[in-house]
Design a protein around this motif. Structure first.
Motif, mmCIF file in Angstrom:
data_model
loop_
_atom_site.group_PDB
_atom_site.id
_atom_site.type_symbol
_atom_site.label_atom_id
_atom_site.label_comp_id
_atom_site.label_asym_id
_atom_site.label_seq_id
_atom_site.Cartn_x
_atom_site.Cartn_y
_atom_site.Cartn_z
ATOM 1 N N LEU A 5 -4.930 7.490 -3.344
ATOM 2 C CA LEU A 5 -4.766 8.204 -2.065
ATOM 3 C C LEU A 5 -3.473 9.027 -2.087
ATOM 4 O O LEU A 5 -2.683 8.988 -1.139
ATOM 5 N N THR A 59 0.429 4.059 0.895
ATOM 6 C CA THR A 59 0.236 4.932 2.062
ATOM 7 C C THR A 59 0.744 4.287 3.355
ATOM 8 O O THR A 59 0.538 4.817 4.434
ATOM 9 N N ASN A 60 1.405 3.135 3.208
ATOM 10 C CA ASN A 60 1.829 2.378 4.391
ATOM 11 C C ASN A 60 3.266 1.878 4.202
ATOM 12 O O ASN A 60 3.499 0.877 3.518
ATOM 13 N N LYS A 111 -3.297 1.552 -4.245
ATOM 14 C CA LYS A 111 -3.940 2.705 -3.598
ATOM 15 C C LYS A 111 -3.333 4.035 -4.023
ATOM 16 O O LYS A 111 -3.247 4.976 -3.231
ATOM 17 N N SER A 120 -2.596 12.062 -1.584
ATOM 18 C CA SER A 120 -2.278 12.989 -0.491
ATOM 19 C C SER A 120 -1.744 12.261 0.744
ATOM 20 O O SER A 120 -1.099 12.876 1.593
ATOM 21 N N ARG A 121 -2.003 10.954 0.842
ATOM 22 C CA ARG A 121 -1.532 10.169 1.991
ATOM 23 C C ARG A 121 -0.318 9.309 1.658
ATOM 24 O O ARG A 121 0.157 8.536 2.494
ATOM 25 N N ARG A 122 0.182 9.440 0.439
ATOM 26 C CA ARG A 122 1.292 8.603 -0.023
ATOM 27 C C ARG A 122 2.548 8.844 0.822
ATOM 28 O O ARG A 122 2.940 9.969 1.059
ATOM 29 N N VAL A 123 3.199 7.743 1.241
ATOM 30 C CA VAL A 123 4.453 7.833 1.993
ATOM 31 C C VAL A 123 5.570 7.021 1.332
ATOM 32 O O VAL A 123 6.739 7.223 1.639
ATOM 33 N N ASP A 169 0.861 -1.180 0.000
ATOM 34 C CA ASP A 169 0.000 0.000 0.000
ATOM 35 C C ASP A 169 0.900 1.234 0.000
ATOM 36 O O ASP A 169 1.740 1.387 0.891
#
Length: 186
Positions: A127, A92-93, A124, A129-132, A90
């Motif tokens: 998403l 974002t994780n 994902k 804006s939440r991408r890390v 993911d």
């Protein structure tokens, strides 16, 4: 016209979207599950993928396996002798990406000394804006591991076919190579 069968392991941490990816691929984008249920063992998804420019096809037997360690021992038998591997994380994780090393090691331990074509899929992407987890980081890791890298948004139905089509093509290529070696011996 040849129809091959390939066992594809779909691996990754819980909630990265493995089941959604397999389901949407099987249904050609017609089925996106909005309600999430944790896979507690293995779900089998079967789909025939045509190999471009050959007239051949590969029937992928996609083993969508639970991402929880709790089910790990149960998976060992089912994971025996895979033909191709699809690792999913993911975007974002960060932990889900870090865990891909563990999943890759587990899959490769089932095929010591053999080539296991594989892909790394970042899911994902919708998403943003939440991408890390950055694309360059994952691409570098994937290439270092001999994997092809893809990004997808199952929810937005973006690029969900590409990883499986790549795996089918790679499996077909390995088959052709082995066939040529065999024919040279005869």
């Amino acid at each position: 016209m040849v129809k091959l069968a390939a066992k594809c392991i779909l691996a990754g941490d819980p909630t990265v979207g493995k089941t959604a990816l397999a389901q949407i691929f099987r249904s050609d984008g017609a089925h996106f599950q909005k309600n999430y249920t944790l896979t507690t063992g293995v779900d089998l998804v079967v789909k025939t993928v045509p190999v471009p420019d050959t007239g051949d096809s590969v029937e992928l037997f996609i083993l969508d396996s639970a991402g929880k360690e709790l089910f790990s021992e149960m998976l060992d038998k089912l994971w025996e002798s895979p033909n191709v591997l699809c690792l999913v994380y993911d975007v974002t994780n960060e932990q889900s990406f870090t865990s891909c090393s563990k999943w890759l090691e587990k899959a490769r331990s089932q095929m010591p000394g053999a080539t296991l074509p594989g892909v790394l899929v970042g899911n994902k992407t919708d998403l943003a804006s939440r991408r890390v987890v950055e694309s360059a980081q994952t691409r570098a890791w994937a290439l270092g591991q001999g994997l092809e890298c893809f990004e997808t948004s199952v929810k937005e139905m973006e690029n969900y076919k590409a990883p499986f089509h790549y795996l089918a093509k790679q499996f077909h290529h390995l088959y052709r190579e082995k066939l040529e070696v065999f024919q040279a011996l005869v």
